[in-house]
Scaffold this motif. Structure first.
Motif, mmCIF file in Angstrom:
data_model
loop_
_atom_site.group_PDB
_atom_site.id
_atom_site.type_symbol
_atom_site.label_atom_id
_atom_site.label_comp_id
_atom_site.label_asym_id
_atom_site.label_seq_id
_atom_site.Cartn_x
_atom_site.Cartn_y
_atom_site.Cartn_z
ATOM 1 N N ALA A 166 3.459 7.501 6.246
ATOM 2 C CA ALA A 166 2.499 6.610 5.593
ATOM 3 C C ALA A 166 1.741 7.371 4.517
ATOM 4 O O ALA A 166 1.464 8.555 4.643
ATOM 5 C CB ALA A 166 1.528 6.065 6.626
ATOM 6 N N TRP B 29 1.939 1.034 0.743
ATOM 7 C CA TRP B 29 3.029 1.579 1.564
ATOM 8 C C TRP B 29 4.236 1.843 0.677
ATOM 9 O O TRP B 29 4.767 0.964 0.026
ATOM 10 C CB TRP B 29 3.399 0.585 2.677
ATOM 11 C CG TRP B 29 4.083 1.247 3.838
ATOM 12 C CD1 TRP B 29 5.425 1.365 4.034
ATOM 13 C CD2 TRP B 29 3.461 1.892 4.935
ATOM 14 N NE1 TRP B 29 5.674 2.045 5.200
ATOM 15 C CE2 TRP B 29 4.484 2.379 5.783
ATOM 16 C CE3 TRP B 29 2.131 2.111 5.313
ATOM 17 C CZ2 TRP B 29 4.229 3.056 6.972
ATOM 18 C CZ3 TRP B 29 1.874 2.783 6.480
ATOM 19 C CH2 TRP B 29 2.908 3.247 7.295
ATOM 20 N N TYR C 72 6.690 -0.622 7.069
ATOM 21 C CA TYR C 72 5.289 -0.791 7.457
ATOM 22 C C TYR C 72 5.178 -1.601 8.743
ATOM 23 O O TYR C 72 4.463 -1.226 9.675
ATOM 24 C CB TYR C 72 4.505 -1.475 6.339
ATOM 25 C CG TYR C 72 3.082 -1.795 6.747
ATOM 26 C CD1 TYR C 72 2.086 -0.829 6.671
ATOM 27 C CD2 TYR C 72 2.743 -3.054 7.250
ATOM 28 C CE1 TYR C 72 0.785 -1.107 7.072
ATOM 29 C CE2 TYR C 72 1.456 -3.339 7.651
ATOM 30 C CZ TYR C 72 0.476 -2.355 7.562
ATOM 31 O OH TYR C 72 -0.803 -2.631 7.969
ATOM 32 N N ASN D 274 3.437 -0.828 12.282
ATOM 33 C CA ASN D 274 2.090 -1.372 12.442
ATOM 34 C C ASN D 274 2.039 -2.799 12.981
ATOM 35 O O ASN D 274 0.955 -3.327 13.208
ATOM 36 C CB ASN D 274 1.365 -1.337 11.091
ATOM 37 C CG ASN D 274 1.187 0.077 10.574
ATOM 38 O OD1 ASN D 274 0.290 0.790 11.015
ATOM 39 N ND2 ASN D 274 2.044 0.482 9.649
#
Length: 535
Positions: free
Chosen positions: A406, A421, A506, A510
């Motif tokens: 990240a 990102w 991403y 997440n």
């Protein structure tokens, strides 16, 4: 501090099985609630039937309305010793076959129904009522291994490691030894000339000519033990793909009695004058793909040095196994009733064409399954720096790797959830805002099939400008991906592919959900987009 609420998708369906039809244009999925059928090219849902009960085996007959069903899961729709040939046009059973033991697999053609039990293969004429033609004893066959061609049927012999062949026209039977350990996977080439087999050892794939059952090749997956998931031969019968529990797909030149030695990568190099490679995960090797180079020519060394290895390989997603529903115990250690082998299948290979492999599997994420589209020829496309000077490090057609680190979050400009990102191995990045959580089984297939769409465009068109400057891509579960040009710049397919890779990367780390995003190619904003439910 991560304050995002956990996504609870415990109520999502569990897929118990997945299988391609004969030409890999569609695949069927058996669920703990019924079954569904997808168009393989876009992972587009075509048919969904909710029985409120489990289907452990769902096998299609081409694109016809007949599907062979066997009950499965904790609450099976049908007894697990019964095969139901379902007429989906009439929404009812057309043919029913009952046996004394559990059915592990069914194969269909327009003239034959093949049923694989634990220790026998039953062959029927596809008629109403069905006519039993023959029964053959086999060694233990928990996976229901069976190949049905136009002229022959292939399945395990009476002794572990043997292959038994039945000629459909004459009924003649041949049995020959293929491996020293039980069979794990097998596939018959589309032209019916070659049979490929793998054993539980998982190191070698052996290739046999169907004209005389002579062994014409031996291909080495690796030197360490592995569980082979699937073996698949390309439509031209020139390439062979293998998946295993190493989460790796290997691609070989397939020995063939009617073809000259074949190397697709060498052909690409000759045609395009470029240095070709499969992807960031693979490499192309000339000649007989001897991994150890000159060591393979030294006499008396172990055969592992002279064996033929894959000319390229790629990573594929295996996904998660379903949960038992009791605490956090994983069902990977507890067999599921009514599923061949007791585990949701993984790494099932289907060839869309000679240049694209589809890999599907069953598991926790229900009917969405896990699908990877892996183009075989992409890297000879013109390097992007010849078209877009702001991204000199990215090659069109690159399959972007997972797991990029990240980057630091920018100062919020569109709210507290806005982050930057980067796409893995690229100068393309997105600034995205998450607009609400969605279950992984809903949004992940959307991103996966959109990636496959872009890779196909790169393969056919190169890294050109996207026509009309806009993409409206619809995926499974009424999900949509939309992007459009901004800032007086133009998106290219390479940039779009990198942006989708950033979204996938991403969300994998997440959490999945609907999102809006801005696409940057180097220092320039080139587009905006949204992903989520239609409307």
């Amino acid at each position: 501090m991560n304050t995002r609420q956990a996504i609870d998708d415990s109520a999502s369906p569990v897929s118990l099985s997945a299988a391609f039809n004969q030409d890999s244009s569609c695949f069927s999925v058996g669920l703990d609630t019924g079954f569904c059928v997808f168009n393989a090219e876009r992972c587009e849902l075509k048919v969904s039937r909710d029985f409120n009960a489990g289907i452990g085996v769902a096998e299609m007959l081409g694109r016809a309305n007949y599907i062979a069903l066997v009950g499965g899961g904790k609450q099976p729709k049908f007894p697990q010793n019964k095969v139901v040939i379902w007429d989906d046009n009439k929404q009812k059973a057309a043919i029913t076959l009952e046996f004394r033991t559990t059915v592990n697999r069914v194969r269909l053609s327009r003239t034959r129904i093949i049923v694989a039990l634990q220790n026998s293969i039953h062959i029927y004429a596809f008629s109403s009522p069905p006519e039993k033609l023959a029964v053959f004893e086999t060694a233990d066959n928990p996976l229901g291994l069976c190949c049905l061609g136009t002229k022959i049927v292939a399945f395990p012999g009476r002794t572990p490691g043997q292959v038994q062949i039945v000629e459909i026209g004459t009924g003649n039977v041949s049995i020959f030894p293929a491996h020293g350990s039980p069979l794990r996977a097998m596939d018959l080439s589309p032209d019916g000339e070659v049979l490929a087999t793998a054993s539980e050892t998982g190191t070698l794939i052996r290739v046999f000519s169907t004209s005389n059952w002579a062994r014409i090749g031996e291909l080495r997956r690796g030197v360490d033990h592995a569980t082979i998931y699937s073996v698949g031969i390309s439509p031209s019968s020139k390439l062979l793909a293998v998946t295993s529990d190493k989460s790796t797909l290997h691609i070989f030149d397939l020995p063939h009695p009617l073809h000259e030695p074949y190397n697709e990568w060498a052909n690409v190099k000759r045609q395009h004058g470029a240095s070709a490679s499969l992807s960031s995960h693979g490499s192309a090797e000339e000649g007989n793909n001897q991994k150890w180079g000159i060591l393979g020519k030294i006499p008396l060394l172990p055969r592992v040095f002279s064996d033929i290895y894959s000319f390229s390989s790629a990573h594929f997603e295996m996904g998660d196994d379903p949960q038992t529903g009791v605490g956090s115990a994983n069902i990977g250690s507890i067999p599921i009733p009514g599923i061949p082998g007791g585990r949701p299948p993984k790494g099932i290979i289907g060839w869309a064409n000679d240049y694209t492999i589809l890999v599907i599997g069953a598991g926790r994420d229900g009917s969405a399954t896990f699908i990877s589209a892996i183009p075989l020829i992409a890297s000879y496309v013109i390097p992007r720096h010849q078209l877009r000077a702001i991204t000199p490090l990215t090659i069109a057609g690159t399959i972007f790797a997972y797991g990029s680190p990240a980057t630091a979050a920018l100062e919020p400009r569109h709210g507290t959830q806005t982050v930057r990102w980067n796409a893995p191995n690229s100068q393309t990045y997105v600034i995205l805002t998450m607009n609400g959580a969605l279950p992984a089984y809903v949004i992940r297939p959307m991103l996966n099939v959109a990636t496959a769409f872009v890779q196909q465009a790169l393969l056919g068109l190169g890294d050109g400008v996207i026509e009309a400057g806009r993409v409206d891509y619809r995926g499974p579960f009424s999900m949509m991906l939309q992007t459009w040009n901004t800032n007086n710049h133009q998106q290219t397919y390479g940039v779009l592919g990198a942006a989708i890779a950033a979204l996938r990367d991403y969300m994998a780390e997440n959490g999945y959900g609907a999102a809006s995003f801005v696409i940057f190619d180097g220092a320039n904003e080139v587009g905006k987009g949204v992903v989520g439910p239609e409307g």
